[in-house]
Write a protein that holds these residues in place. Structure first.
Motif, PDB file in Angstrom:
ATOM      1  N   TYR A  68       0.838  -1.202   0.000  1.00  0.00           N
ATOM      2  CA  TYR A  68       0.000   0.000   0.000  1.00  0.00           C
ATOM      3  C   TYR A  68       0.871   1.249   0.000  1.00  0.00           C
ATOM      4  O   TYR A  68       1.798   1.375   0.800  1.00  0.00           O
ATOM      5  CB  TYR A  68      -0.922  -0.003   1.218  1.00  0.00           C
ATOM      6  CG  TYR A  68      -1.832  -1.212   1.255  1.00  0.00           C
ATOM      7  CD1 TYR A  68      -3.074  -1.184   0.648  1.00  0.00           C
ATOM      8  CD2 TYR A  68      -1.408  -2.403   1.860  1.00  0.00           C
ATOM      9  CE1 TYR A  68      -3.892  -2.303   0.657  1.00  0.00           C
ATOM     10  CE2 TYR A  68      -2.218  -3.524   1.867  1.00  0.00           C
ATOM     11  CZ  TYR A  68      -3.462  -3.466   1.263  1.00  0.00           C
ATOM     12  OH  TYR A  68      -4.273  -4.581   1.259  1.00  0.00           O
TER      13      TYR A  68
ATOM     14  N   TYR B 242      -4.914   5.064   0.417  1.00  0.00           N
ATOM     15  CA  TYR B 242      -3.793   4.237  -0.042  1.00  0.00           C
ATOM     16  C   TYR B 242      -4.139   3.583  -1.377  1.00  0.00           C
ATOM     17  O   TYR B 242      -5.284   3.165  -1.587  1.00  0.00           O
ATOM     18  CB  TYR B 242      -3.492   3.126   0.968  1.00  0.00           C
ATOM     19  CG  TYR B 242      -3.001   3.633   2.305  1.00  0.00           C
ATOM     20  CD1 TYR B 242      -1.642   3.834   2.542  1.00  0.00           C
ATOM     21  CD2 TYR B 242      -3.893   3.914   3.333  1.00  0.00           C
ATOM     22  CE1 TYR B 242      -1.194   4.298   3.768  1.00  0.00           C
ATOM     23  CE2 TYR B 242      -3.456   4.376   4.561  1.00  0.00           C
ATOM     24  CZ  TYR B 242      -2.104   4.564   4.775  1.00  0.00           C
ATOM     25  OH  TYR B 242      -1.659   5.035   5.991  1.00  0.00           O
TER      26      TYR B 242
ATOM     27  N   GLY C 272      -6.131  -7.116   2.977  1.00  0.00           N
ATOM     28  CA  GLY C 272      -4.984  -6.569   3.715  1.00  0.00           C
ATOM     29  C   GLY C 272      -5.112  -5.094   4.018  1.00  0.00           C
ATOM     30  O   GLY C 272      -4.164  -4.471   4.491  1.00  0.00           O
TER      31      GLY C 272
ATOM     32  N   ILE D 213      -5.397  -1.326   5.166  1.00  0.00           N
ATOM     33  CA  ILE D 213      -4.858  -0.720   6.385  1.00  0.00           C
ATOM     34  C   ILE D 213      -5.493   0.646   6.650  1.00  0.00           C
ATOM     35  O   ILE D 213      -4.876   1.503   7.275  1.00  0.00           O
ATOM     36  CB  ILE D 213      -3.333  -0.567   6.245  1.00  0.00           C
ATOM     37  CG1 ILE D 213      -3.016   0.140   4.930  1.00  0.00           C
ATOM     38  CG2 ILE D 213      -2.630  -1.894   6.327  1.00  0.00           C
ATOM     39  CD1 ILE D 213      -1.605   0.604   4.820  1.00  0.00           C
TER      40      ILE D 213
ATOM     41  N   GLU E 116      -7.200   3.674   8.261  1.00  0.00           N
ATOM     42  CA  GLU E 116      -7.152   4.009   9.689  1.00  0.00           C
ATOM     43  C   GLU E 116      -8.453   4.595  10.207  1.00  0.00           C
ATOM     44  O   GLU E 116      -8.709   4.575  11.405  1.00  0.00           O
ATOM     45  CB  GLU E 116      -6.000   5.007   9.935  1.00  0.00           C
ATOM     46  CG  GLU E 116      -4.628   4.378   9.728  1.00  0.00           C
ATOM     47  CD  GLU E 116      -3.665   5.305   8.996  1.00  0.00           C
ATOM     48  OE1 GLU E 116      -4.039   6.433   8.692  1.00  0.00           O
ATOM     49  OE2 GLU E 116      -2.537   4.862   8.714  1.00  0.00           O
TER      50      GLU E 116
ATOM     51  N   GLN F 105       4.342  -0.473   0.778  1.00  0.00           N
ATOM     52  CA  GLN F 105       4.726  -1.432   1.811  1.00  0.00           C
ATOM     53  C   GLN F 105       3.479  -2.092   2.381  1.00  0.00           C
ATOM     54  O   GLN F 105       2.374  -1.575   2.234  1.00  0.00           O
ATOM     55  CB  GLN F 105       5.469  -0.723   2.949  1.00  0.00           C
ATOM     56  CG  GLN F 105       6.778  -0.050   2.519  1.00  0.00           C
ATOM     57  CD  GLN F 105       7.425   0.685   3.676  1.00  0.00           C
ATOM     58  OE1 GLN F 105       7.818   0.089   4.654  1.00  0.00           O
ATOM     59  NE2 GLN F 105       7.512   2.000   3.560  1.00  0.00           N
ATOM     60  N   LYS F 106       3.676  -3.221   3.047  1.00  0.00           N
ATOM     61  CA  LYS F 106       2.533  -3.880   3.693  1.00  0.00           C
ATOM     62  C   LYS F 106       1.974  -3.006   4.800  1.00  0.00           C
ATOM     63  O   LYS F 106       0.761  -2.925   4.999  1.00  0.00           O
ATOM     64  CB  LYS F 106       2.953  -5.248   4.247  1.00  0.00           C
ATOM     65  CG  LYS F 106       3.161  -6.310   3.174  1.00  0.00           C
ATOM     66  CD  LYS F 106       3.405  -7.676   3.798  1.00  0.00           C
ATOM     67  CE  LYS F 106       3.544  -8.750   2.706  1.00  0.00           C
ATOM     68  NZ  LYS F 106       3.784 -10.093   3.265  1.00  0.00           N
ATOM     69  N   VAL F 107       2.857  -2.350   5.552  1.00  0.00           N
ATOM     70  CA  VAL F 107       2.437  -1.425   6.610  1.00  0.00           C
ATOM     71  C   VAL F 107       3.232  -0.132   6.429  1.00  0.00           C
ATOM     72  O   VAL F 107       4.355  -0.012   6.933  1.00  0.00           O
ATOM     73  CB  VAL F 107       2.698  -2.010   8.015  1.00  0.00           C
ATOM     74  CG1 VAL F 107       2.191  -1.046   9.092  1.00  0.00           C
ATOM     75  CG2 VAL F 107       2.032  -3.377   8.158  1.00  0.00           C
TER      76      VAL F 107
ATOM     77  N   ASP G 232       4.544   6.457   8.749  1.00  0.00           N
ATOM     78  CA  ASP G 232       3.852   7.742   8.758  1.00  0.00           C
ATOM     79  C   ASP G 232       4.622   8.760   7.909  1.00  0.00           C
ATOM     80  O   ASP G 232       5.824   8.617   7.682  1.00  0.00           O
ATOM     81  CB  ASP G 232       3.716   8.250  10.188  1.00  0.00           C
ATOM     82  CG  ASP G 232       2.697   9.385  10.299  1.00  0.00           C
ATOM     83  OD1 ASP G 232       1.858   9.516   9.385  1.00  0.00           O
ATOM     84  OD2 ASP G 232       2.744  10.130  11.290  1.00  0.00           O
TER      85      ASP G 232
END
Length: 580
Positions: free
Chosen positions: A24, A38, A80, A82, A84, A241-243, A246
């Motif tokens: 993402y 994302y 997957g 993410i 927020e 990236q997967k996560v 910031d």
């Protein structure tokens, strides 16, 4: 086994086992530096011939398996995800060919979303330019169906594919993603800048948001922010990236510094108009909300929240329409309000400009045109504004600005300049004042005519605002004192750099006004013959530290003394002095 059969075996194995994953990449707002959403990007098995998504999708297209691969990619992207908070968006790539695939049927994506706790309002279908759209009428119908469910549409790679403009015109997307080829080194290429300015203008008129892709260096980010581009994406802001990590504070500060300055116009924030509103938790029964509206006849709507964050809107009229059917009362009465609320209301941060909110609100569909606008502070519920209050405030500001603005440049005139100076003095915080004056302007006017003279005045106004955009802050102000006199009020960290930038820009472009004529002497206002190459720019920089009381008179007298010094020097120059 030959390489083709090896590839086929591996590819079929990927489809059967779902051996792909999503990474993402953040998409960042160029208003506040926050992550808007994302883009999900698919990756194949590591160290295989299909690790590259390009190789994998090309193979799928050549072998008639594109739909199956894209379906798998969509599921992995959602699985997957993410996101927020409920207002963030997930951008999912689909190729235009998939739109026409019989397998691309309504409902399948919705089932996956519900399975992982997302809604259509969280998803943007990003149509890639791998293949051009062949049947716009059919594509329009398919996409309209998805829009009605709450999905949004983006056109990818605008500026690279030959059909991008037609796709924008025919499909009227919610987002246009500008290809890296137009973004790379845009701060060095005027033609690229002009093309992007055109995209921004088109998007503004069509209520479309622009996303610039492939940003890799701070200079590109600063230029795009100043041009008024809405969102940005690229390795500088975050790699896929997967996560994702910031966004760096330094980049947020850069965005804040270069955010498009509304050169001197009164810039109200929507937070100035916010009023309280009744809120209900999303799990509240419909009966509770209906009772509130019955007891409060003046209430036109209520905001639905979850953990103090707005997640929906319930307008009075729409609720009672829902309950008006023969069996609706008994059917809905004990259900929760989230089951019938508007899940995609207009939610804006309190520091969004009133003008921008007005454009967003009035471009909504006719069914939602008069819905309340929800205002947040740091993502939390803060209040609402009605369309009436927004339009009234804009009308009042425009009437006031038109009444006192300079008719030639549109910049604030003396009334607003004095107000601004008095406000800064009253705040007792450090600021700087730059007075700008053209030398030998009367000679230029006499030689080249009043029309050219007006153009030179407008040019000076432009370079003042451009310099503020580059070296100043969003809180800075530019005004037109009258004639060839201008003023800038700034809190820039390095005011001398601001003056240098004004002179650089002026000198860079003033030659174009001379029509290739040559001379050795000009005449000053007193009729004296002076050796000069033409019009120059004199700047007086008054640095107000505000450590002791100062007045308008102090600033004016200091500037007059500096102006006298600057006028005595041949060429464009600035002099400065500290006061207070």
């Amino acid at each position: 086994m030959n390489s083709q059969s090896e590839a086929t075996t591996l590819f079929q194995d990927i489809l059967a086992t779902g051996a792909v994953h999503s990474v993402y990449q953040p998409i960042v707002s160029l208003q506040d530096g926050q992550v808007m959403g994302y883009e999900a990007l698919i990756r194949g098995p590591q160290d295989s011939m299909f690790q590259s998504p390009i190789a994998m999708f090309e193979f799928a297209e050549q072998n008639g398996e594109l739909y199956k691969l894209e379906q798998l990619a969509r599921e992995k992207a959602i699985q997957g995800s993410i996101l927020e908070h409920p207002q963030q968006l997930l951008f999912i790539n689909i190729s235009s060919h998939v739109l026409y695939d019989p397998g691309f049927v309504p409902g399948k994506t919705l089932d996956i979303l519900l399975k992982y706790g997302l809604k259509p309002s969280n998803v943007v279908f990003e149509i890639t330019e791998r293949t051009s759209i062949e049947d716009f009428t059919l594509a329009q119908k398919i996409l309209e169906h998805y829009r009605k469910q709450g999905y949004r549409i983006a056109i990818d790679d605008a500026g690279a594919g030959y059909s991008s403009l037609q796709a924008i015109a025919e499909l009227q997307p919610d987002f246009i993603k500008i290809d890296r080829s137009l973004i790379e080194n845009i701060h060095k290429h005027k033609v690229k800048e002009y093309i992007l300015e055109t995209f921004v203008t088109i998007a503004h008129k069509m209520n479309i948001s622009i996303i610039a892709e492939g940003i890799e260096i701070p200079d590109e980010l600063a230029k795009l922010t100043r041009l008024g581009v809405h969102y940005a994406q690229g390795f500088l802001l975050g790699k896929p990236q997967k996560v994702p990590a910031d966004i760096q504070d330094s980049l947020r500060m850069l965005i804040g510094q270069h955010r498009k300055v509304q050169g001197g116009h009164m810039n109200w924030h929507i937070g100035d108009l916010k009023t309280p509103v009744k809120t209900f938790d999303k799990k509240s029964p419909i009966s509770e909300v209906a009772d509130y509206f019955k007891k409060n006849q003046e209430a036109v709507g209520a905001v639905i929240v979850s953990n103090e964050e707005p997640v929906g809107l319930m307008m009075r009229e729409r609720l009672f329409q829902q309950l008006a059917g023969q069996y609706a009362f008994s059917l809905f009465w004990n259900r929760t309000i989230e089951s019938i609320m508007d899940e995609t209301p207009l939610i804006v941060d309190e520091f969004t400009s009133v003008e921008q909110v007005s454009q967003m609100a009035t471009s909504r569909s006719i069914h939602h045109l008069y819905d309340l606008v929800i205002i947040t502070t740091n993502g939390k519920m803060a209040g609402i504004a009605s369309i009436r209050s927004i339009l009234e405030s804009i009308t009042n500001v425009r009437m006031e600005s038109a009444r006192v603005a300079n008719p030639l440049t549109g910049l604030p005139g003396n009334l607003q300049i004095n107000r601004e100076l008095n406000r800064r003095i009253h705040e007792q915080k450090p600021f700087h004042v730059v007075y700008a004056d053209l030398d030998y302007f009367k000679w230029f006017n006499d030689r080249f005519g009043f029309q050219k003279g007006d153009q030179l005045i407008q040019y000076t106004a432009d370079i003042m605002q451009q310099a503020i955009s580059v070296c100043g802050t969003p809180l800075d102000f530019v005004g037109h004192v009258g004639g060839d006199d201008f003023i800038a009020i700034s809190v820039a960290a390095e005011p001398e750099l601001l003056c240098q930038e004004m002179i650089r820009r002026f000198e860079q472009g003033v030659q174009m006004f001379y029509e290739d004529e040559e001379w050795e002497y000009v005449w000053d206002r007193s009729g004296n013959k002076v050796k000069s190459e033409g019009v120059t720019l004199s700047l007086s920089l008054v640095v107000c530290s505000c450590e002791s009381p100062i007045s308008l008179e102090d600033i004016s007298q200091t500037a007059a003394g500096l102006k006298k010094k600057a006028k005595a020097y041949p060429g464009s120059i600035y002099y400065f002095q500290n006061i207070g």
